[in-house]
Scaffold this active site. Structure first.
Site, PDB file in Angstrom:
ATOM      1  N   GLY A  41      55.912  48.459 -48.139  1.00  0.00           N
ATOM      2  CA  GLY A  41      55.140  49.539 -47.543  1.00  0.00           C
ATOM      3  C   GLY A  41      55.488  49.743 -46.094  1.00  0.00           C
ATOM      4  N   GLU A  57      59.478  54.625 -47.909  1.00  0.00           N
ATOM      5  CA  GLU A  57      59.290  53.202 -47.608  1.00  0.00           C
ATOM      6  C   GLU A  57      59.740  52.311 -48.770  1.00  0.00           C
ATOM      7  OE1 GLU A  57      58.539  51.405 -45.016  1.00  0.00           O
ATOM      8  OE2 GLU A  57      57.991  52.981 -43.601  1.00  0.00           O
ATOM      9  N   GLU A 107      63.833  39.882 -48.156  1.00  0.00           N
ATOM     10  CA  GLU A 107      64.256  39.787 -49.547  1.00  0.00           C
ATOM     11  C   GLU A 107      63.236  40.521 -50.403  1.00  0.00           C
ATOM     12  OE1 GLU A 107      64.929  35.654 -50.672  1.00  0.00           O
ATOM     13  OE2 GLU A 107      65.462  35.211 -48.601  1.00  0.00           O
TER      14      GLU A 107
END
Length: 136
Positions: A41, A57, A107
């Site tokens: 986000g 996003e 990651e």
């Protein structure tokens, strides 16, 4: 005008499918504080629709192209983000593929629902995921 309001953000619960089989949801490992696992986000930019911000996003942090399924809810507890007050529109999304971390995401992983590590979650994302699971 000197109006003070919370920062508007978006978070996405990305459900990953391989063909028609549900594989799990995407969580990211944050590279910036607060460090931990999170939903992907970020912030809504001025002049941007909330839905556009979500799609942008999700792509920036996971490299995935998502389709929005529905709005889960708006989370606005002033203490949800230790940096400052945010109000987040949380969407449930669908995608195919393997996520790759980018932008603020060190990651990105696919987690089976029963393997989510709630104790490593930052912000109020553990609560958001529990709300999501209750509505399945």
């Amino acid at each position: 005008m000197n109006i003070k309001t919370p920062f508007l953000t978006v978070d996405g619960i990305i459900k990953i499918f391989e063909e028609d089989k549900f594989k799990g949801i995407v969580l990211i490992k944050r590279k910036n504080p607060p460090i931990g696992l999170a939903l992907p986000g970020g912030f809504v930019e001025v002049g941007e629709r909330v839905e556009e911000a979500l799609i942008r996003e999700m792509k920036e942090e996971t490299s995935l192209d998502v389709t929005i399924e529905r709005l889960l809810g708006v989370y606005s507890d002033p203490k949800r983000d230790p940096r400052f007050h945010t109000a987040s529109c949380v969407f449930i999304c669908n995608a195919k593929g393997i996520p790759k971390g980018g932008d603020d995401a060190k990651e990105a992983y696919i987690y089976k629902l029963e393997e989510i590590e709630y104790d490593l979650m930052v912000f109020d994302h553990a609560k958001i995921l529990k709300d999501f699971l209750e509505k399945l």
